[in-house]
Write a protein that holds these residues in place. Structure first.
Motif, mmCIF file in Angstrom:
data_model
loop_
_atom_site.group_PDB
_atom_site.id
_atom_site.type_symbol
_atom_site.label_atom_id
_atom_site.label_comp_id
_atom_site.label_asym_id
_atom_site.label_seq_id
_atom_site.Cartn_x
_atom_site.Cartn_y
_atom_site.Cartn_z
ATOM 1 N N ASP A 241 50.081 39.351 43.814
ATOM 2 C CA ASP A 241 49.040 40.179 42.645
ATOM 3 C C ASP A 241 48.301 39.009 42.059
ATOM 4 O O ASP A 241 47.029 39.072 41.905
ATOM 5 C CB ASP A 241 50.097 41.226 41.709
ATOM 6 C CG ASP A 241 50.428 41.880 41.872
ATOM 7 O OD1 ASP A 241 52.032 42.738 41.374
ATOM 8 O OD2 ASP A 241 50.132 42.741 43.008
ATOM 9 N N LEU A 242 48.919 37.846 41.373
ATOM 10 C CA LEU A 242 47.958 37.274 40.994
ATOM 11 C C LEU A 242 47.003 36.519 41.993
ATOM 12 O O LEU A 242 45.710 36.758 41.927
ATOM 13 C CB LEU A 242 48.612 36.238 40.549
ATOM 14 C CG LEU A 242 48.163 35.632 39.927
ATOM 15 C CD1 LEU A 242 47.855 35.420 37.834
ATOM 16 C CD2 LEU A 242 48.922 33.140 38.830
ATOM 17 N N ALA A 243 47.399 36.017 43.166
ATOM 18 C CA ALA A 243 46.860 35.858 44.567
ATOM 19 C C ALA A 243 45.584 36.078 44.288
ATOM 20 O O ALA A 243 44.305 36.238 44.542
ATOM 21 C CB ALA A 243 47.488 35.453 45.371
ATOM 22 N N LYS A 244 45.873 37.533 44.356
ATOM 23 C CA LYS A 244 44.943 38.399 44.852
ATOM 24 C C LYS A 244 43.607 39.117 44.221
ATOM 25 O O LYS A 244 43.019 38.963 44.604
ATOM 26 C CB LYS A 244 45.770 40.567 45.302
ATOM 27 C CG LYS A 244 47.214 40.161 47.024
ATOM 28 C CD LYS A 244 47.123 41.240 46.941
ATOM 29 C CE LYS A 244 48.477 41.899 47.804
ATOM 30 N NZ LYS A 244 47.435 41.860 49.027
ATOM 31 N N GLY A 245 44.248 38.838 42.985
ATOM 32 C CA GLY A 245 43.359 38.653 42.062
ATOM 33 C C GLY A 245 42.460 37.682 42.310
ATOM 34 O O GLY A 245 40.677 37.903 41.321
ATOM 35 N N HIS A 246 42.393 37.140 42.520
ATOM 36 C CA HIS A 246 41.286 35.418 42.612
ATOM 37 C C HIS A 246 40.407 35.931 43.170
ATOM 38 O O HIS A 246 39.425 35.953 43.670
ATOM 39 C CB HIS A 246 42.132 33.912 43.514
ATOM 40 C CG HIS A 246 42.556 33.953 42.580
ATOM 41 N ND1 HIS A 246 43.588 34.322 41.927
ATOM 42 C CD2 HIS A 246 42.981 32.495 41.442
ATOM 43 C CE1 HIS A 246 44.667 33.109 39.636
ATOM 44 N NE2 HIS A 246 43.448 32.391 40.737
ATOM 45 N N VAL A 247 40.698 36.761 44.788
ATOM 46 C CA VAL A 247 40.083 37.379 46.527
ATOM 47 C C VAL A 247 39.138 38.228 45.091
ATOM 48 O O VAL A 247 37.799 37.997 45.620
ATOM 49 C CB VAL A 247 41.077 38.138 47.372
ATOM 50 C CG1 VAL A 247 39.798 38.480 48.132
ATOM 51 C CG2 VAL A 247 41.859 36.806 47.780
ATOM 52 N N ALA A 248 39.395 39.193 44.256
ATOM 53 C CA ALA A 248 38.743 40.385 43.766
ATOM 54 C C ALA A 248 37.777 39.664 43.354
ATOM 55 O O ALA A 248 36.415 40.124 43.073
ATOM 56 C CB ALA A 248 39.815 40.954 42.641
ATOM 57 N N ALA A 249 38.393 38.322 42.270
ATOM 58 C CA ALA A 249 37.137 37.822 41.039
ATOM 59 C C ALA A 249 35.657 37.046 41.956
ATOM 60 O O ALA A 249 34.922 37.505 41.748
ATOM 61 C CB ALA A 249 37.810 36.258 40.575
ATOM 62 N N CYS A 250 36.170 37.050 43.379
ATOM 63 C CA CYS A 250 35.353 35.785 44.462
ATOM 64 C C CYS A 250 34.336 36.992 45.093
ATOM 65 O O CYS A 250 33.564 37.005 44.842
ATOM 66 C CB CYS A 250 36.127 35.326 44.971
ATOM 67 S SG CYS A 250 35.266 33.542 45.642
ATOM 68 N N ASP A 251 35.586 38.084 45.259
ATOM 69 C CA ASP A 251 34.165 39.148 45.626
ATOM 70 C C ASP A 251 33.451 39.920 44.737
ATOM 71 O O ASP A 251 31.873 40.176 45.505
ATOM 72 C CB ASP A 251 35.544 40.561 46.534
ATOM 73 C CG ASP A 251 36.125 40.038 47.908
ATOM 74 O OD1 ASP A 251 36.458 40.158 48.513
ATOM 75 O OD2 ASP A 251 35.221 38.649 48.304
ATOM 76 N N HIS A 252 33.348 39.791 43.607
ATOM 77 C CA HIS A 252 32.932 40.393 43.095
ATOM 78 C C HIS A 252 31.749 39.689 41.931
ATOM 79 O O HIS A 252 30.935 39.880 40.945
ATOM 80 C CB HIS A 252 33.575 41.216 41.476
ATOM 81 C CG HIS A 252 34.552 42.809 42.198
ATOM 82 N ND1 HIS A 252 35.529 42.681 42.449
ATOM 83 C CD2 HIS A 252 34.297 44.146 41.931
ATOM 84 C CE1 HIS A 252 35.345 43.875 43.356
ATOM 85 N NE2 HIS A 252 34.938 44.538 42.493
ATOM 86 N N ALA A 253 32.121 38.315 42.117
ATOM 87 C CA ALA A 253 31.705 37.182 40.981
ATOM 88 C C ALA A 253 29.031 37.640 40.999
ATOM 89 O O ALA A 253 29.641 37.685 42.628
ATOM 90 C CB ALA A 253 31.625 36.448 41.620
ATOM 91 N N LYS A 254 29.226 37.371 39.981
ATOM 92 C CA LYS A 254 27.265 37.650 39.528
ATOM 93 C C LYS A 254 27.793 36.521 38.251
ATOM 94 O O LYS A 254 28.442 36.275 37.844
ATOM 95 C CB LYS A 254 27.176 39.166 39.249
ATOM 96 C CG LYS A 254 27.741 40.311 39.842
ATOM 97 C CD LYS A 254 27.304 40.889 39.741
ATOM 98 C CE LYS A 254 27.980 42.977 39.794
ATOM 99 N NZ LYS A 254 28.503 42.660 39.924
ATOM 100 N N PRO A 255 25.829 36.141 38.764
ATOM 101 C CA PRO A 255 25.817 34.639 38.158
ATOM 102 C C PRO A 255 26.059 35.204 36.138
ATOM 103 O O PRO A 255 26.161 36.517 36.188
ATOM 104 C CB PRO A 255 24.268 34.844 38.572
ATOM 105 C CG PRO A 255 23.678 35.540 39.294
ATOM 106 C CD PRO A 255 24.783 36.531 39.968
ATOM 107 N N GLY A 256 26.369 34.190 35.657
ATOM 108 C CA GLY A 256 26.740 34.595 34.151
ATOM 109 C C GLY A 256 28.648 34.295 34.007
ATOM 110 O O GLY A 256 29.172 33.862 35.099
#
Ligand code: WQD
Length: 339
Positions: A241-256
């Motif tokens: 679950d933790l690992a998938k959270g990193h993919v989600a974070a990357c996919d949603h990343a915006k400046p800031g």
């Protein structure tokens, strides 16, 4: 053209599980790791599980020249996920200077690399430890931070600040700070998992080693806390679950800069985990109640609402699966990757 992600410390426990999830999500994955607290076998197993290859380079992330050389070779990278660092709480109290030198230097090299190679996203492996001796639970991302109880926690706190200041000076940069609660378990295949060197500091790997007979019993650090059964309560989260959270974070990343708790929002006590582990695995885990461990808090668990609302991420596995998968890995690999 697939997005490409560089994982520092990507051969480690959380790094290897995250490398697998990025591969399964269609990313190209580059891993750098000095293997000081990990094994290249983990990368080989990740490649087998994903049926895809990983570009692996053995290097120390504090070595700016080596990082520069690698990034020149691999070409454009869409994100750096920064795991590399020393992470043993107790050891950090004994060796504070080594911890500040290693963890801060590697973070600064990551920033310099992102600047030089125009890497638009940084995802940082932070920790709930930055909340210090939190008064109130569940912890939200706006809960006070600082007052860390050990140098390891202070390095995470300081790196969060370094990344905030770097992002302020770099308007196009996206920084995501992921505050982990208590990652445990292993990929359900049992091919990759937690492989601590020496005596495990953390509860789950110690329980696993008792269950397979590597250690005679578990010491439960105190049963006089203000909790239902007197033992410490933590927010255990499955490492997948933790690992998938990193993919989600990357996919949603915006400046800031964005900060997310990665937890389940549910706390379990030491004895609840031990009894669950025994039940789901039909195995004994002898234990003895001993004195409290200095620096431990009674209760720590997350409010995981923000990650759900903004990343569309929620932990899917419960404590039964965490205990089942942890034991499955340990049974298949009684001596970790050193078999
Ligand atoms: C959990 C509970 C112990 C071992 C640490 C770091 C944190 C993060 C996760 C890196 C507590 C009890 C433990 C044992 C026990 N690491 N325990 N006997 O301390 O919550 O968090 O690991 O980011 O930064 O602080 O995890 O697994 O050590 O302890 O009774 O042999 O288990 O007292 O209540 P902790 P833990």
């Amino acid at each position: 053209m697939a997005s490409k992600v560089l994982l520092t410390g990507g051969a480690g426990y959380i790094g290897s599980h995250t490398a697998l999830e990025f591969l399964l999500a269609g990313y190209e994955v580059v891993v750098v790791d000095d293997l000081s607290n990990s094994s290249e076998k983990a990368i080989e197993r990740v490649e087998k599980l994903a049926d895809k290859s990983v570009r692996f380079e053995r290097l120390n992330v504090c070595d700016g020249e080596a990082m520069r050389k690698l990034l020149t070779e691999v070409g454009a990278v869409d994100a750096i996920v920064h795991f590399a660092g020393f992470k043993a709480v107790g050891e950090s109290v004994q060796k504070p200077v080594e911890y500040y030198r290693n963890n801060l230097d590697s973070a600064l090299v990551v920033c310099e690399a992102a600047k030089e190679f125009n890497i638009p996203k940084i995802v940082f492996s932070s920790s709930a430890t930055v909340y210090g001796l939190a008064e109130r639970v569940p912890l939200v991302e706006t809960s006070p931070t600082g007052g860390c109880t050990n140098p390891y926690g202070w390095t995470k706190y300081m790196i969060e600040q370094i990344l905030r200041d770097f992002a302020k000076a770099t308007p196009s940069l996206s920084v995501t700070l992921l505050r982990y609660f208590n990652p445990i378990g292993a990929h359900p295949s049992g091919e990759i998992g937690e492989d601590p060197l020496g005596i495990p500091n953390n509860l789950a790997p110690f329980v696993c080693q008792v269950a397979v007979g590597r250690r005679p019993k578990l010491n439960v650090f105190g049963n006089d806390y203000p909790t239902p059964d007197g033992t410490g309560v933590r927010d255990y989260i499955h490492v997948v679950d933790l690992a998938k959270g990193h993919v989600a974070a990357c996919d949603h990343a915006k400046p800031g800069v964005k900060v997310y708790n990665l937890g389940t929002g549910r706390g379990y006590s030491v004895l609840e985990l031990v009894e669950t582990f025994k039940r789901v695995n039909n195995v004994d885990v002898p234990y003895e109640i001993v004195d409290r461990r200095p620096g431990d808090v009674a209760i720590c668990f997350a409010d995981a609402t923000l990650a759900r609302e903004e990343l569309g991420w929620t932990a899917q596995y419960g404590l039964d699966e965490m205990c089942r998968d942890a034991y499955n890995w340990q049974k298949k690999n009684p001596n970790g990757y050193r078999d």
